[in-house]
Structures are given as structure tokens and as C-alpha cells.
Motif scaffolding. Sequence first.
Motif, short mmCIF file in Angstrom:
data_model
loop_
_atom_site.label_atom_id
_atom_site.label_comp_id
_atom_site.label_asym_id
_atom_site.label_seq_id
_atom_site.Cartn_x
_atom_site.Cartn_y
_atom_site.Cartn_z
N TYR A 49 0.88 -1.17 0.00
CA TYR A 49 0.00 0.00 0.00
C TYR A 49 0.92 1.21 0.00
N TYR A 50 1.00 1.87 -1.14
CA TYR A 50 1.87 3.04 -1.29
C TYR A 50 1.04 4.27 -1.57
N VAL A 51 1.43 5.36 -0.94
CA VAL A 51 0.75 6.64 -1.13
C VAL A 51 1.80 7.70 -1.45
N VAL A 52 1.34 8.74 -2.13
CA VAL A 52 2.20 9.88 -2.44
C VAL A 52 1.50 11.16 -2.02
N VAL A 53 2.30 12.17 -1.76
CA VAL A 53 1.81 13.54 -1.62
C VAL A 53 2.38 14.28 -2.81
N GLU A 54 1.50 14.98 -3.52
CA GLU A 54 1.94 15.71 -4.70
C GLU A 54 1.41 17.13 -4.67
N THR A 55 2.08 17.99 -5.43
CA THR A 55 1.63 19.36 -5.57
C THR A 55 0.39 19.38 -6.44
N THR A 56 -0.46 20.36 -6.22
CA THR A 56 -1.68 20.50 -7.03
C THR A 56 -1.76 21.86 -7.70
N GLY A 68 5.28 3.66 2.05
CA GLY A 68 4.75 2.36 1.71
C GLY A 68 4.67 1.43 2.90
N LEU A 69 3.66 0.57 2.84
CA LEU A 69 3.37 -0.43 3.86
C LEU A 69 3.25 -1.77 3.17
N SER A 70 3.64 -2.83 3.86
CA SER A 70 3.46 -4.18 3.32
C SER A 70 2.81 -5.05 4.39
N SER A 71 1.75 -5.75 3.99
CA SER A 71 1.12 -6.71 4.89
C SER A 71 0.39 -7.76 4.05
N LEU A 72 0.60 -8.99 4.38
CA LEU A 72 -0.08 -10.09 3.70
C LEU A 72 -1.53 -10.13 4.15
N ALA A 73 -2.42 -10.49 3.26
CA ALA A 73 -3.85 -10.57 3.58
C ALA A 73 -4.07 -11.49 4.78
N ASN A 75 -2.91 -11.30 7.69
CA ASN A 75 -1.81 -11.32 8.66
C ASN A 75 -1.96 -10.15 9.61
N PRO A 76 -1.86 -10.36 10.91
CA PRO A 76 -2.03 -9.26 11.86
C PRO A 76 -0.78 -8.40 12.03
N VAL A 77 0.22 -8.60 11.17
CA VAL A 77 1.48 -7.86 11.25
C VAL A 77 1.74 -7.16 9.93
N ALA A 78 2.27 -5.93 10.02
CA ALA A 78 2.65 -5.17 8.82
C ALA A 78 4.01 -4.53 9.03
N ASP A 79 4.64 -4.19 7.92
CA ASP A 79 5.93 -3.51 7.96
C ASP A 79 5.85 -2.21 7.17
N VAL A 80 6.35 -1.14 7.77
CA VAL A 80 6.53 0.10 7.03
C VAL A 80 7.77 -0.10 6.19
N GLN A 81 7.62 -0.01 4.88
CA GLN A 81 8.72 -0.27 3.97
C GLN A 81 9.62 0.94 3.78
N THR A 82 9.00 2.11 3.60
CA THR A 82 9.77 3.30 3.30
C THR A 82 8.91 4.54 3.49
N ILE A 83 9.56 5.65 3.71
CA ILE A 83 8.89 6.95 3.78
C ILE A 83 9.94 8.01 3.48
N ALA A 84 9.57 8.96 2.65
CA ALA A 84 10.49 10.05 2.32
C ALA A 84 9.71 11.29 1.94
N VAL A 85 10.28 12.43 2.27
CA VAL A 85 9.73 13.73 1.91
C VAL A 85 10.87 14.55 1.33
N SER A 86 10.61 15.25 0.24
CA SER A 86 11.66 16.06 -0.39
C SER A 86 12.20 17.08 0.61
N ALA A 87 13.49 17.37 0.49
CA ALA A 87 14.16 18.26 1.44
C ALA A 87 13.47 19.62 1.55
N ASP A 88 12.99 20.15 0.43
CA ASP A 88 12.38 21.48 0.47
C ASP A 88 10.94 21.48 0.97
N HIS A 89 10.40 20.30 1.31
CA HIS A 89 9.05 20.21 1.86
C HIS A 89 9.02 19.63 3.28
N ARG A 90 10.20 19.37 3.85
CA ARG A 90 10.26 18.82 5.20
C ARG A 90 9.87 19.87 6.23
#
Length: 174
Positions: A49-56, A68-73, A75-90
Motif C-alpha cells: 500500500y503506497y501513497v504519495v503527496v503531490e503538488t496540485t 509504503g506499507l506491506s502486509s499479507l492478507a 496477517n495481523p502484522v505489517a511492515d513500514v517499507q519506506t517513507i520520504a519527503v523532499s528536502a524542500d518540503h520537510r
Amino acid sequence: MTALPDGLRLRRAHPQDLDDIMWLEHSSFPTDAWSASQMSGELYSPHGYYVVVETTEGGAPTVVGYAGLSSLAGNPVADVQTIAVSADHRGRGIGRVLFTELLDEARRRGVREVFLEVRADNPVAQAMYTAFGFERIAVRPRYYQPDGVDAWVMRAELVPIAGPGPIGQEALDG
């Protein structure tokens, strides 16, 4: 929940976002970025399950953050795979919005525990995760290569949410 600043929107990531995500991945993690094939696999995975934030505003939308998140159908456990925000929007709450959406999706999937790894030399991310109720449970020595930086393994228990099923794409896109 923290609201996004004006001119930004949260939506579900699409495989067509790969180039924008990879640009941000390489600028955020110059020494240990994921490969395009790894990220593509995540975007296509039925467990991800991946999401983005974008300019409009202005010209073409630009991705300024992703997570992004990963979890098998079932399964009561999930892992956060990654997260990043551009330097100029932090520092504008974008990371919190992305992370909140991942945790909300985990709850919608019936997840009870979420795990993640965070660099031992990233106190800003550690503080955010701690504020969300995550606790450090282990250390993976020299996990991040080639830098040889340790990873903190963090874990949080989730309280299930009551209510309707998963948010549809139209709700995230709208």
C-alpha cells in the motif's frame, strides 16, 4: 491528524509514479536507495500500500513525498517499507500525514502490530515514530549499507478501528 498544507494532496501511488518516486528516493537516500526494480515490485505488489503527496498548483503535479506499507492478507502484522519527503518540503507535516495514512490502512487491514527500521543516526524520524507510539525493540548492526549505520527496529501495537471498510481510491484522489 495533521492536515496537508494548501496546494498538496494525498493519493494512492500508481506504477506510473515510479520515476518521480525514484527521483525522490535517490535524493533522500543517496547511498542506500532502493533500485527501480525493487520499488516497481512494491508498487505492483498485492500486499503493498503506497501513497504519495503531490503538488496540485502550477504546472504538472510533482511528487514531494511517498510512503509504503506491506502486509499479507489476513496477517495481523505489517511492515513500514519506506517513507520520504523532499528536502524542500520537510518540516511541514507531510511525513506525519503519510505515516498516519499507512497506520490507518494497517488498521483497515486488521493489523495489530506494525514494525519498521529506522537509521540510528536519524533522530527526527525516531522522534516522529516514538510520537506515534513506536518503541525500539532491537538494533540491527550495520544494517544500512554501504554506510554501515545501525538500524533501530521499532514496533507499535494498533488499536482496531470500527466503521466502514477500506477507503476507496476516489476518497484519496478526491
